[in-house]
Motif scaffolding. Structure first.
Motif, PDB file in Angstrom:
ATOM      1  N   PHE A 124       0.831  -1.199   0.000  1.00  0.00           N
ATOM      2  CA  PHE A 124       0.000   0.000   0.000  1.00  0.00           C
ATOM      3  C   PHE A 124       0.869   1.254   0.000  1.00  0.00           C
ATOM      4  CE2 PHE A 124      -3.515  -2.662   1.624  1.00  0.00           C
ATOM      5  CZ  PHE A 124      -4.570  -2.134   0.882  1.00  0.00           C
ATOM      6  N   MET A 125       0.473   2.234  -0.800  1.00  0.00           N
ATOM      7  CA  MET A 125       1.023   3.574  -0.669  1.00  0.00           C
ATOM      8  C   MET A 125       0.370   4.231   0.549  1.00  0.00           C
ATOM      9  SD  MET A 125       3.272   4.037  -3.032  1.00  0.00           S
ATOM     10  CE  MET A 125       3.439   5.835  -3.204  1.00  0.00           C
ATOM     11  N   PRO A 126       1.056   5.178   1.190  1.00  0.00           N
ATOM     12  CA  PRO A 126       0.493   5.779   2.410  1.00  0.00           C
ATOM     13  C   PRO A 126      -0.918   6.347   2.219  1.00  0.00           C
ATOM     14  CG  PRO A 126       2.791   6.381   2.193  1.00  0.00           C
ATOM     15  CD  PRO A 126       2.429   5.664   0.918  1.00  0.00           C
ATOM     16  N   SER A 127      -1.145   7.086   1.142  1.00  0.00           N
ATOM     17  CA  SER A 127      -2.456   7.719   0.939  1.00  0.00           C
ATOM     18  C   SER A 127      -3.553   6.678   0.740  1.00  0.00           C
ATOM     19  CB  SER A 127      -2.398   8.669  -0.260  1.00  0.00           C
ATOM     20  OG  SER A 127      -2.009   7.975  -1.441  1.00  0.00           O
ATOM     21  N   THR A 128      -3.272   5.630  -0.038  1.00  0.00           N
ATOM     22  CA  THR A 128      -4.273   4.589  -0.266  1.00  0.00           C
ATOM     23  C   THR A 128      -4.534   3.808   1.012  1.00  0.00           C
ATOM     24  OG1 THR A 128      -3.438   4.380  -2.538  1.00  0.00           O
ATOM     25  CG2 THR A 128      -4.901   2.649  -1.743  1.00  0.00           C
ATOM     26  N   ALA A 129      -3.482   3.557   1.779  1.00  0.00           N
ATOM     27  CA  ALA A 129      -3.648   2.845   3.053  1.00  0.00           C
ATOM     28  C   ALA A 129      -4.603   3.603   3.977  1.00  0.00           C
ATOM     29  CB  ALA A 129      -2.291   2.667   3.722  1.00  0.00           C
ATOM     30  N   LYS A 130      -4.414   4.894   4.089  1.00  0.00           N
ATOM     31  CA  LYS A 130      -5.281   5.701   4.946  1.00  0.00           C
ATOM     32  C   LYS A 130      -6.705   5.714   4.417  1.00  0.00           C
ATOM     33  CE  LYS A 130      -1.482   8.696   6.465  1.00  0.00           C
ATOM     34  NZ  LYS A 130      -0.875  10.054   6.397  1.00  0.00           N
ATOM     35  N   TYR A 132      -8.233   3.398   2.974  1.00  0.00           N
ATOM     36  CA  TYR A 132      -8.883   2.127   3.268  1.00  0.00           C
ATOM     37  C   TYR A 132      -8.746   1.715   4.730  1.00  0.00           C
ATOM     38  CZ  TYR A 132     -10.159   1.657  -1.552  1.00  0.00           C
ATOM     39  OH  TYR A 132     -10.747   1.867  -2.776  1.00  0.00           O
ATOM     40  N   GLY A 133      -8.537   2.706   5.597  1.00  0.00           N
ATOM     41  CA  GLY A 133      -8.691   2.496   7.029  1.00  0.00           C
ATOM     42  C   GLY A 133      -7.465   2.100   7.812  1.00  0.00           C
ATOM     43  N   LEU A 134      -6.268   2.208   7.223  1.00  0.00           N
ATOM     44  CA  LEU A 134      -5.061   1.830   7.948  1.00  0.00           C
ATOM     45  C   LEU A 134      -4.410   3.054   8.578  1.00  0.00           C
ATOM     46  CD1 LEU A 134      -3.464  -0.689   5.415  1.00  0.00           C
ATOM     47  CD2 LEU A 134      -4.911  -1.196   7.383  1.00  0.00           C
ATOM     48  N   GLU A 135      -3.883   2.876   9.764  1.00  0.00           N
ATOM     49  CA  GLU A 135      -3.147   3.947  10.448  1.00  0.00           C
ATOM     50  C   GLU A 135      -1.711   3.970   9.931  1.00  0.00           C
ATOM     51  OE1 GLU A 135      -1.837   5.326  14.995  1.00  0.00           O
ATOM     52  OE2 GLU A 135      -3.199   3.607  14.707  1.00  0.00           O
ATOM     53  N   VAL A 136      -1.259   5.133   9.529  1.00  0.00           N
ATOM     54  CA  VAL A 136       0.097   5.281   9.012  1.00  0.00           C
ATOM     55  C   VAL A 136       0.723   6.539   9.593  1.00  0.00           C
ATOM     56  CG1 VAL A 136       1.554   5.522   6.958  1.00  0.00           C
ATOM     57  CG2 VAL A 136      -0.538   4.139   6.841  1.00  0.00           C
ATOM     58  N   ASN A 137       1.713   6.359  10.460  1.00  0.00           N
ATOM     59  CA  ASN A 137       2.459   7.492  11.005  1.00  0.00           C
ATOM     60  C   ASN A 137       3.839   7.000  11.443  1.00  0.00           C
ATOM     61  OD1 ASN A 137       2.202   6.492  13.816  1.00  0.00           O
ATOM     62  ND2 ASN A 137       0.048   7.096  13.614  1.00  0.00           N
ATOM     63  N   ASP A 138       4.568   7.856  12.132  1.00  0.00           N
ATOM     64  CA  ASP A 138       5.950   7.505  12.503  1.00  0.00           C
ATOM     65  C   ASP A 138       6.032   6.410  13.563  1.00  0.00           C
ATOM     66  OD1 ASP A 138       6.925   9.347  10.725  1.00  0.00           O
ATOM     67  OD2 ASP A 138       7.203  10.926  12.230  1.00  0.00           O
ATOM     68  N   ILE A 270       4.757  -1.929  14.401  1.00  0.00           N
ATOM     69  CA  ILE A 270       5.428  -1.035  15.355  1.00  0.00           C
ATOM     70  C   ILE A 270       6.614  -0.406  14.650  1.00  0.00           C
ATOM     71  CG2 ILE A 270       6.722  -0.916  17.526  1.00  0.00           C
ATOM     72  CD1 ILE A 270       5.076  -3.280  18.543  1.00  0.00           C
ATOM     73  N   ARG A 271       6.672   0.926  14.614  1.00  0.00           N
ATOM     74  CA  ARG A 271       7.686   1.596  13.803  1.00  0.00           C
ATOM     75  C   ARG A 271       8.655   2.447  14.601  1.00  0.00           C
ATOM     76  NH1 ARG A 271       8.257  -1.494  10.162  1.00  0.00           N
ATOM     77  NH2 ARG A 271       9.382   0.048   8.935  1.00  0.00           N
ATOM     78  N   SER A 272       8.515   2.495  15.915  1.00  0.00           N
ATOM     79  CA  SER A 272       9.461   3.244  16.739  1.00  0.00           C
ATOM     80  C   SER A 272       9.538   2.589  18.109  1.00  0.00           C
ATOM     81  CB  SER A 272       9.046   4.710  16.858  1.00  0.00           C
ATOM     82  OG  SER A 272       7.924   4.848  17.710  1.00  0.00           O
ATOM     83  N   LYS A 273      10.373   3.119  18.987  1.00  0.00           N
ATOM     84  CA  LYS A 273      10.581   2.512  20.302  1.00  0.00           C
ATOM     85  C   LYS A 273       9.571   2.978  21.334  1.00  0.00           C
ATOM     86  CE  LYS A 273      15.500   1.560  19.646  1.00  0.00           C
ATOM     87  NZ  LYS A 273      16.880   1.840  20.076  1.00  0.00           N
ATOM     88  N   GLN A 274       8.613   3.767  20.900  1.00  0.00           N
ATOM     89  CA  GLN A 274       7.581   4.211  21.835  1.00  0.00           C
ATOM     90  C   GLN A 274       6.232   4.257  21.135  1.00  0.00           C
ATOM     91  OE1 GLN A 274       8.573   8.162  23.064  1.00  0.00           O
ATOM     92  NE2 GLN A 274       8.578   8.997  20.994  1.00  0.00           N
ATOM     93  N   LEU A 275       5.162   4.391  21.933  1.00  0.00           N
ATOM     94  CA  LEU A 275       3.817   4.469  21.378  1.00  0.00           C
ATOM     95  C   LEU A 275       3.025   5.567  22.090  1.00  0.00           C
ATOM     96  CD1 LEU A 275       1.535   3.292  19.558  1.00  0.00           C
ATOM     97  CD2 LEU A 275       0.938   1.817  21.496  1.00  0.00           C
TER      98      LEU A 275
END
Length: 310
Positions: A124-130, A132-138, A270-275
């Protein structure tokens, strides 16, 4: 003197190098895959009598049969991911043959990233993912979440099928975009993406999916020989609900008896060491069962008996 010695050494070395096989010593056979008269995809027969249809599949099946590394990895990974992906397709009312689209997109590598920044099993590209309901951030990127990304892909594909009425055009739109496929179907007076003149990548796309299906259904026919212990096994996991901020995922992992590495591999979203989680959203975190992390103790299963040569 030095020149004569160097020349003598060169001739000695040359005499030890095997010569190219002569006409009387044939080289190893290179066998072209057999192209059938038709193949079935998503419950529909695809007629290959038309010359361009036959040649387009021949190109992809030939290339894929001899692209050993990627095809082998896709086969081995399928044993881990098909048991997870196929039931979701069934639940969502999408033909299970669409699982081969994920094989083409990512070689079933859940952390795959393309040069264009498409990501995950379904790329998925970021814009298409969002969309279709997917969370995309750092901190969280659900394109890397096998279950959630598969459900998002199902939503996309069902929407495309509702628009076009056939799965080949839905698949082509996954590569080329609905806007492009809709425009070309209208301007070229066609009903199916099989009949469209498209960019080479999109034109080849459905035939790559067909070729992957043919190989995955009978890998031995195409020269792939694997034993049961060479396939990647599913990783059994316990699940933990998290609805608070996590200051340190490494510490969270240690508190649950696993390493940060294991946590990230089991939860690639999970994309970083914190949430940061001010909204108190609930996340389901996989914690692998210890026995499943070791080849000597993990349960062994093969998704399709046709895959093995034991």
């Amino acid at each position: 003197m030095k020149i004569r010695i160097h020349y003598a050494l060169y001739m000695l070395a040359a005499s030890l190098i095997p010569t190219v096989a002569s006409a009387s010593e044939p080289m190893s056979e290179v066998i072209n895959p057999t192209i059938p008269k038709k193949v079935k995809y998503a419950g529909v027969d695809v007629d290959l009598d038309r010359t361009d249809m036959w040649e387009r599949l021949d190109r992809e099946l030939t290339a894929m049969s001899y692209t050993h590394g990627n095809t082998l990895l896709t086969l081995k990974r399928a044993n881990r991911y098909f048991p997870q992906l196929v039931p979701i397709l069934e639940e969502c009312g999408v033909p299970t043959d669409l699982v081969y689209l994920a094989c083409i997109e990512s070689s079933l590598n859940p952390t795959a990233v393309s040069p264009a920044k498409a990501a995950g099993l379904w790329q998925f590209m970021p814009s298409t993912a969002k969309e279709y309901g997917l969370e995309v951030n750092d901190n969280v990127d659900e394109r890397y979440h096998p279950e959630k990304a598969t459900r998002a892909a199902c939503r996309y594909l069902k929407s495309a099928y509702a628009k076009y009425g056939n799965w080949e055009s839905a698949a082509a739109s996954y590569n080329g975009g609905m806007g492009r496929i809709s425009s070309e179907l209208n301007s070229q007076l066609a009903q199916s993406s099989y009949d469209l003149y498209l960019t080479p990548e999109t034109s080849r796309y459905m035939f790559r999916i067909l070729a992957m299906k043919m190989i995955m259904e009978n890998p031995r026919r195409y020269g792939y020989k694997l034993s049961s212990d060479q396939f990647y096994q599913p990783i059994a996991c316990d699940t933990v609900r998290v609805d608070t901020t996590i200051v340190s995922w490494p510490q969270w992992a240690a508190d649950h008896g696993i390493s940060y590495l294991t946590l990230r591999e089991a939860n690639p979203w999970i994309r970083s060491k914190q949430l940061p989680n001010a909204s108190r959203k609930t996340y389901i975190v996989n914690v692998p069962v210890k026995e499943s992390l070791y080849r000597s103790s993990q349960p062994k299963q093969i998704y399709r008996k046709e895959w093995i040569n034991d």
